[in-house]
Scaffold this active site. Structure first.
Site, PDB file in Angstrom:
ATOM      1  N   ASP A 236       0.739  -1.172   0.119  1.00 30.37           N
ATOM      2  CA  ASP A 236       0.079  -0.091  -0.035  1.00 30.37           C
ATOM      3  C   ASP A 236       1.061   1.326  -0.010  1.00 30.37           C
ATOM      4  O   ASP A 236       0.514   2.131  -0.634  1.00 30.37           O
ATOM      5  CB  ASP A 236      -0.733  -0.026   1.345  1.00 30.37           C
ATOM      6  CG  ASP A 236      -1.914  -0.931   1.239  1.00 30.37           C
ATOM      7  OD1 ASP A 236      -2.829  -0.968   0.192  1.00 30.37           O
ATOM      8  OD2 ASP A 236      -1.943  -1.940   1.972  1.00 30.37           O
ATOM      9  N   LYS A 247      -1.252  -5.412   3.330  1.00 35.32           N
ATOM     10  CA  LYS A 247      -2.011  -5.860   4.342  1.00 35.32           C
ATOM     11  C   LYS A 247      -1.898  -6.989   5.363  1.00 35.32           C
ATOM     12  O   LYS A 247      -0.742  -7.500   5.545  1.00 35.32           O
ATOM     13  CB  LYS A 247      -2.959  -7.116   3.259  1.00 35.32           C
ATOM     14  CG  LYS A 247      -4.011  -7.667   3.778  1.00 35.32           C
ATOM     15  CD  LYS A 247      -5.131  -7.016   3.993  1.00 35.32           C
ATOM     16  CE  LYS A 247      -5.809  -6.169   2.941  1.00 35.32           C
ATOM     17  NZ  LYS A 247      -6.581  -5.350   3.311  1.00 35.32           N
TER      18      LYS A 247
END
Lengths: 354, 354
Positions: A236, A247
């Site tokens: 991310d 995650k």
């Protein structure tokens, strides 16, 4: 390869991810409201994908504008841009795409309105194509680290469904397969939202790559039994020093890789690298709603009175990462910060595949 | 503490675990068929618990026998014993309990039938009480390793619900709490069957211990953030060299403990130690049905065409284990094999708590 979004016959066509894997439904968006709806209802997800969708939504909206002057045209396109921005207010890629479109319009204010309308379609497609090219480049650099016969573990979904093209973590898998390497993939189901079970396994099957699903806590046993050769995950946000936010569960996999001497690779388009943030401890960790853990398909699984910690992601320190796969090449974590320097010969930093 | 099974007013009373945590239902078994049904339908689970249930079922069945001689009595009790054995044919504790009852009967063949019937009730209660004592002893030895304020991670369910008493991994938690130590527990949900979410969290709430539920892949992030002080898990089978077979995911937790210098403890009644098996590689790993992973509450989560690896447990090598908690004391893995030797002073091997 799944096309999660494309421009076809004057329409924006998006795959409705909310019904996957049980139903494969493509939605033909004929106006900007349908696109905005699709982003809002999570039919389309993933940072690059929703940026592309927003650009297509604006292009669609522009076609219906009746205007004689540039000022009239921008006055009518402004609410469309605002509508796109309001679909997912925190999505960086949407504001990036709208900013790019606004600059394009300003630079072409002397042109006739019909030409501006064409330019907006052209720009939306260009954003899509650039994303496809970034994915392919990540795939090419990453595929050098995959051998014929390898078994690769991945986590969550950093695939085609989140991007315009080959995905990020999945791109090396697709390119390696195109190169004729016979690989297989182990997909962690990725509790609580099960992106691995629902999305990654589905899109790899579409691509003809054999995929085996496991519960997240099975990874250790498989590594111990020498059933995993390498790991590729997405990110991310990666900070300047090479720390990787991804995650929840990614860090656990990285620790397992260290214990078993298995290389842990991160597919990271340069757009996901935050050169302004020094290290991963500075990233605020979002906690998501307990319901994601306590309730499955509307069934409450756990008793009243239990607390829940539901972290959306974790941070893997740079020293666990064997290499980053970017569109500019594969790099060591310590070299990530050098990618922003103008005086560096990028080629000299590139890692060779195995 | 939850009483998963007890003898009350001439009946075998068992908690229906299949409805937990949404419904708490106790079933009063008035005859042996109800008990057999309860074992078969998984109302009662866990090796020690079903051994106790089988003994109570036989005791119940015996009360209804009309016989004048020992031979007549044994002829009528035999089908009851067979029925119990057929409920879960691979359950070691059931055959262990029936063997013990058969020996008891043979040793008392001269006694009147009414006395035999009483003896069977007495024996069933004795098996239960012995189990309670084993649990308590494990809890006392284990609690020495728990400090006031500690946060303890556990995995799966090795609690009261699987035993007659305090459970195995949960016993040190319950005893520490009784000693006035303020602890809290992190329970991994334990995919695919979610025993941690459904059972462990429920029984700890009953015991008044604060419990926080996490997805299994969150453990690493919590350890990295120094939110876990120690880990206690149970074991299905521990081999002579100290290798530990336990629910899938246990090995991953052990690796995380090593990486973060967190002690990893195993609660292991001596009955779970297989002194005849040299090491963990010799344990055959059972694979369970893919449906456990692919289907949740009747909803298929994953696409057709995906393979599944669904291992029921994994093996944690002895060198990851800080200490075993048994009913005889806490021991280093390397001392497990010495517990079977007659010439060893067990006290000299015992580890002191912290």
């Amino acid at each position: 390869m799944v096309k999660t979004i494309e421009w076809r016959d004057g329409k924006g066509v998006m795959l409705d991810q909310s019904r996957l894997p049980l139903e494969v439904r493509f939605i033909e968006c004929t106006d900007c409201h349908m696109v905005a709806d699709g982003i809002k209802k999570l039919w389309i997800k993933g940072a690059p994908a929703i940026g592309i969708a927003a650009a297509m939504g604006i292009a669609l909206g522009a076609q219906d504008i009746k205007a004689e002057s540039f000022d009239e045209f921008t006055k009518q396109i402004e609410p469309i841009i605002k509508m796109m921005l309001s679909t997912r207010p925190t999505a960086v890629n949407i504001s990036w795409a709208t900013g790019r479109i606004e600059r394009l319009l300003l630079a072409n204010k002397e042109r006739p309105i019909d030409r501006l309308k064409e330019l907006l379609i052209y720009e939306a497609n260009k954003i899509l194509e650039e994303d496809i090219e970034v994915n392919k480049a990540i795939g090419r650099w990453g595929s050098e680290f995959i051998k014929d016969g390898d078994t690769i573990l991945t986590h969550c979904n950093a695939g085609s469904l989140a991007t315009g093209g080959h995905g990020t973590a999945t791109a090396p898998l697709l390119i390696a397969t195109e190169q004729g390497k016979r690989i297989q993939v182990i997909a962690g189901e990725t509790r609580p939202v099960l992106q691995g079970a629902r999305l990654t396994s589905w899109e790899l099957i579409q691509a003809g790559i054999p995929v085996t699903l496991i519960t997240d806590s099975t990874a250790g046993a498989l590594m111990k039994n020498e059933m995993i050769d390498l790991v590729i995950v997405g990110t991310d946000r990666t900070t300047k020093n090479g720390d990787v936010a991804n995650k929840i569960g990614t860090y656990t996999i990285a620790v397992l890789c260290k214990e078993h001497n298995i290389p842990f690779y991160v597919a990271a388009p340069l757009s996901s690298i935050d050169f302004g943030m020094h290290s991963g401890d500075l990233i605020p960790i979002e906690e998501r709603h307990p319901d994601e853990v306590t309730t499955i398909w509307g069934h409450r699984v756990v008793p009243e009175g239990v607390n829940v910690i539901n972290l959306s992601f974790d941070v893997t320190p740079a020293n666990y990462v064997a290499s980053f796969f970017t569109e500019k090449g594969a790099f060591r974590p310590m070299d990530i910060k050098k990618l922003m320097r103008a005086d560096i010969d990028i080629e000299s930093l590139r890692l060779k595949g195995i």
